[in-house]
Design an enzyme around this catalytic site. Structure first.
Site, short mmCIF file in Angstrom:
data_model
loop_
_atom_site.label_atom_id
_atom_site.label_comp_id
_atom_site.label_asym_id
_atom_site.label_seq_id
_atom_site.Cartn_x
_atom_site.Cartn_y
_atom_site.Cartn_z
N ASP A 207 0.83 -1.21 0.00
CA ASP A 207 0.00 0.00 0.00
C ASP A 207 0.86 1.25 0.00
OD1 ASP A 207 -2.12 -1.76 0.27
OD2 ASP A 207 -3.15 -0.51 1.75
N ASP A 237 -9.62 2.80 -7.93
CA ASP A 237 -9.68 1.45 -7.39
C ASP A 237 -9.41 1.44 -5.88
OD1 ASP A 237 -9.65 -1.56 -7.89
OD2 ASP A 237 -7.67 -1.28 -6.98
N LEU A 242 -7.18 4.06 1.73
CA LEU A 242 -5.96 4.84 1.50
C LEU A 242 -5.18 5.15 2.77
CD1 LEU A 242 -7.15 7.45 -1.17
CD2 LEU A 242 -6.32 5.10 -1.49
N GLU A 279 -14.55 3.26 -6.64
CA GLU A 279 -14.84 1.85 -6.37
C GLU A 279 -14.79 1.66 -4.86
OE1 GLU A 279 -13.48 -2.59 -5.97
OE2 GLU A 279 -12.07 -0.95 -5.98
N HIS A 344 -16.24 -7.11 -13.42
CA HIS A 344 -15.31 -8.13 -12.92
C HIS A 344 -15.43 -8.34 -11.42
CE1 HIS A 344 -13.07 -4.45 -12.02
NE2 HIS A 344 -12.34 -5.16 -11.18
#
Length: 369
Positions: A207, A237, A242, A279, A344
């Site tokens: 990350d 995404d 975060l 997302e 997806h």
């Protein structure tokens, strides 16, 4: 063409009635017979997509990548995977799409990178050389080196704090493990840095550290690179993850929304009429927060609605749809939900109750074929 006025850059609310077609370049159309789709093949099919009634094309990641997570492990944000073509091929595709009034949405994977990304390679070498403590802004008990600090002549040091490093895997214990089938911890040991790094997804996807202003700058440079080329929208995404804070689940934190406001202001100032799509696989109330006051994302996926459409079809009853829509709060006038039946991420069954999940398994997962 990217900077001028085109038919695809006039309506600032174009996303409100967009019909978005998701595709993976590698599987769509092969132009040279090597068994893998490419941008030249995709260009050959633009008339077909237009005839379907599509108004926007959403491309899954097409960047250089080890492809351990279908391209969501990005090794280089500023190029095209050579298996799919070149940057010139992408530019030609973008121009051809715009000539047909088709907008193009690409992926901005900003929560994490591949461990093969040069940012991470430089970061691990810097941590190995200088240790976890640097100079600059505080991050808990550790400190981050600032871009203007002495020592930045060392190229590795500039990336030392691009990722979330720790000398212990005991931090942020309240954060869930998303991929329980593959990972046992959100921390992974790096033998080069001799330290642990944080990852919310696979351990090969470290990350990024959004407490570091240099990461903000790097993300904006990625945005500028693709938007200046003429890309119409960016899918953000894994945006809920975060930031990390102790005594939280490290999701949907206030700092995340503050950064999105910063990113939105940057994009609006430099690239009018573009779109950011969040997302956020969350319940409606949390997902709606990613619109902010109309100053964060323009669109956000409505993940909880998707499995309930499948439930309603099976039950021949509209109640599951009505029920989740009644739980969906109002949103700012300049924002819009991205409704989908399939993409997806279909049928992940995260945003359902235990009872609903059991029902879906019972009616959709019993057929051995």
């Amino acid at each position: 063409m990217a900077e001028g006025i085109t038919n695809t850059s006039i309506d600032p609310l174009w996303y409100k009635d967009a019909i978005i077609y998701e595709l993976h370049v590698k599987t769509f159309c092969d132009s040279d017979g090597d068994g893998m789709g490419d941008f030249r093949g995709l260009m050959e099919k633009l008339d077909y997509l237009q005839e379907l009634g599509v108004t926007a094309i959403w491309l899954l990641p097409f960047y250089p990548s080890p492809m351990r997570d279908d391209g969501y492990d990005i090794a280089d944000y500023f190029d095209v995977n050579p298996n799919f073509g070149t940057l010139d091929d992408f530019r030609a595709f973008l121009d051809a799409a715009h000539e047909r009034n088709l907008r193009v949405i690409t992926e901005l994977v900003i929560n994490h990178t591949s461990d093969q990304n040069q940012w991470f390679q430089k970061s691990r070498r810097a941590v190995a050389k200088y240790g976890l403590v640097g100079a600059g802004a505080n991050r808990g008990r550790e400190q981050m080196a600032g871009v203007g600090d002495p020592g930045y002549s060392d190229d590795n040091l500039a990336y030392k704090d691009f990722y979330v490093w720790s000398d212990t895997p005991e931090k942020y214990k309240d954060a869930r493990i998303i991929f329980k089938d593959f990972e046992t911890s959100n921390w992974a040991w790096d033998p080069v840095a001799k330290a642990y790094y944080w990852h919310r997804f696979y351990s090969h996807q470290p990350d990024l550290n959004f407490d570091n202003p240099a990461v903000h700058d790097a993300v904006k440079k990625v945005c500028d690179f693709w938007l200046s080329m003429g890309v119409d929208g960016l899918r953000l995404d894994a945006v809920p993850y975060l930031y990390e804070r102790e005594d939280t689940n490290c999701e949907n934190l206030p700092e995340t929304h503050k950064f999105l406001q910063e990113l939105r202001a940057h994009v609006d100032a430099k690239f009018p009429n573009r779109m950011l799509l969040a997302e956020a696989n969350q319940w409606p109330e949390d997902a709606a927060a990613y619109f902010g006051k109309g100053d964060e994302s323009h669109m956000s996926f409505h993940f909880p609605l998707m499995p309930r459409m499948f439930m309603s079809l099976q039950m021949e009853d509209r109640f599951p749809i009505i029920d989740i829509m009644e739980q969906t709060p109002p949103i700012p006038e300049n924002c819009h939900w991205a409704m989908f039946l399939r993409n997806h991420d279909e049928l992940t069954l995260e945003m359902v109750t235990d009872e609903e999940r059991d029902y879906m398994y019972r009616v959709y997962a019993t057929d051995p074929h």
